[in-house]
Motif scaffolding. Sequence first.
Motif, mmCIF file in Angstrom:
data_model
loop_
_atom_site.group_PDB
_atom_site.id
_atom_site.type_symbol
_atom_site.label_atom_id
_atom_site.label_comp_id
_atom_site.label_asym_id
_atom_site.label_seq_id
_atom_site.Cartn_x
_atom_site.Cartn_y
_atom_site.Cartn_z
ATOM 1 N N GLU A 131 117.234 27.517 6.292
ATOM 2 C CA GLU A 131 116.013 28.304 6.085
ATOM 3 C C GLU A 131 115.670 28.406 4.595
ATOM 4 O O GLU A 131 114.504 28.435 4.222
ATOM 5 N N ALA A 165 113.890 25.254 4.117
ATOM 6 C CA ALA A 165 112.602 25.240 4.820
ATOM 7 C C ALA A 165 111.558 26.062 4.069
ATOM 8 O O ALA A 165 110.384 25.678 3.992
ATOM 9 N N ARG A 218 108.051 24.382 2.892
ATOM 10 C CA ARG A 218 106.757 24.814 3.448
ATOM 11 C C ARG A 218 105.680 24.988 2.385
ATOM 12 O O ARG A 218 104.516 25.203 2.726
ATOM 13 N N ARG A 219 106.054 24.868 1.120
ATOM 14 C CA ARG A 219 105.034 24.895 0.074
ATOM 15 C C ARG A 219 104.136 23.674 0.150
ATOM 16 O O ARG A 219 103.026 23.678 -0.379
ATOM 17 N N ARG A 220 104.644 22.592 0.794
ATOM 18 C CA ARG A 220 103.830 21.378 0.848
ATOM 19 C C ARG A 220 103.765 20.736 2.235
ATOM 20 O O ARG A 220 102.959 19.839 2.457
ATOM 21 N N LEU A 221 104.627 21.189 3.164
ATOM 22 C CA LEU A 221 104.718 20.532 4.469
ATOM 23 C C LEU A 221 104.531 21.526 5.605
ATOM 24 O O LEU A 221 104.658 22.734 5.416
ATOM 25 N N LYS A 222 104.273 20.996 6.803
ATOM 26 C CA LYS A 222 104.139 21.826 8.003
ATOM 27 C C LYS A 222 104.863 21.176 9.163
ATOM 28 O O LYS A 222 105.127 19.968 9.172
ATOM 29 N N GLY A 223 105.182 22.001 10.178
ATOM 30 C CA GLY A 223 105.701 21.500 11.443
ATOM 31 C C GLY A 223 106.996 20.728 11.316
ATOM 32 O O GLY A 223 107.892 21.068 10.545
ATOM 33 N N VAL A 260 108.795 19.586 8.036
ATOM 34 C CA VAL A 260 109.646 20.510 7.276
ATOM 35 C C VAL A 260 111.115 20.236 7.574
ATOM 36 O O VAL A 260 111.937 20.075 6.665
ATOM 37 N N GLN A 261 111.474 20.178 8.857
ATOM 38 C CA GLN A 261 112.873 19.973 9.226
ATOM 39 C C GLN A 261 113.378 18.600 8.827
ATOM 40 O O GLN A 261 114.547 18.442 8.462
ATOM 41 N N GLN A 289 110.633 19.934 -2.515
ATOM 42 C CA GLN A 289 109.238 20.157 -2.909
ATOM 43 C C GLN A 289 108.569 18.882 -3.443
ATOM 44 O O GLN A 289 107.378 18.905 -3.766
#
Length: 239
Positions: free
Chosen positions: A100, A103, A107-112, A115-116, A156
Amino acid sequence: MTAAPLLSMRGLSKHFDGLQAVRDVDLDLAPGEVRALIGPNGAGKTTLVGMICGRIAPSAGRVTFDGADITALPAHKRIGLGMAYTFQITSVFPALPVRENLALAARRRLKGAAVQEAVRHALTRVGLPPDSAEQAAGNLSYGHQRLLELAMGLVQAPRLLILDEPTQGLSDSEIDGFKALIGELKGATTILLIEHNMSVVMDVADRVTVLNGGAVLAEGTPAEIHENAAVQAAYLGTG
């Protein structure tokens, strides 16, 4: 034709209640360069990095990033421009799992699902064991917390990665892994490395800047710095 610097400082200075921590520093980092920043304790390295990151306001001078003046820009907006940095003192979220922590940075630059995937890739790149992903970050050894911080920077995909004492607390094999990772990043990511381990500096840096008393004492290739008499007297000769 030489590429324009990605990061540039002119006349950067900082004083605290009369103490001159950084004095009139000029510094240029080329795109894809690995620059080491060295100097004795109290030389002003961490203060200089704080001004680059936007955590410390300069008393004088300016900072430009990709040609834009960012001297007054807050730290979070500099991150948005593509800066990432690790601290001399670890700054992970100790109660959260390693996964986490990563993650949140991703999440500053990715989604869904991306991210993982980025989390898995970053764990592998820094050499953290796969089973560490579900551990609370605060339960990791100090050296592994340093690697987690490095992974949080990498996830990032920064244009400029600033690393403050990244090998502190690492084993010899982990330091070798760190050197290999910097070699992989070189050329694609601009790196500013604050480091006391001279083996790391000599092996990974393209150029070295030496601070002493808050001012630039010398600048050159690792070989030039190693042979510099003033640097030997101020820093290398003391170690």
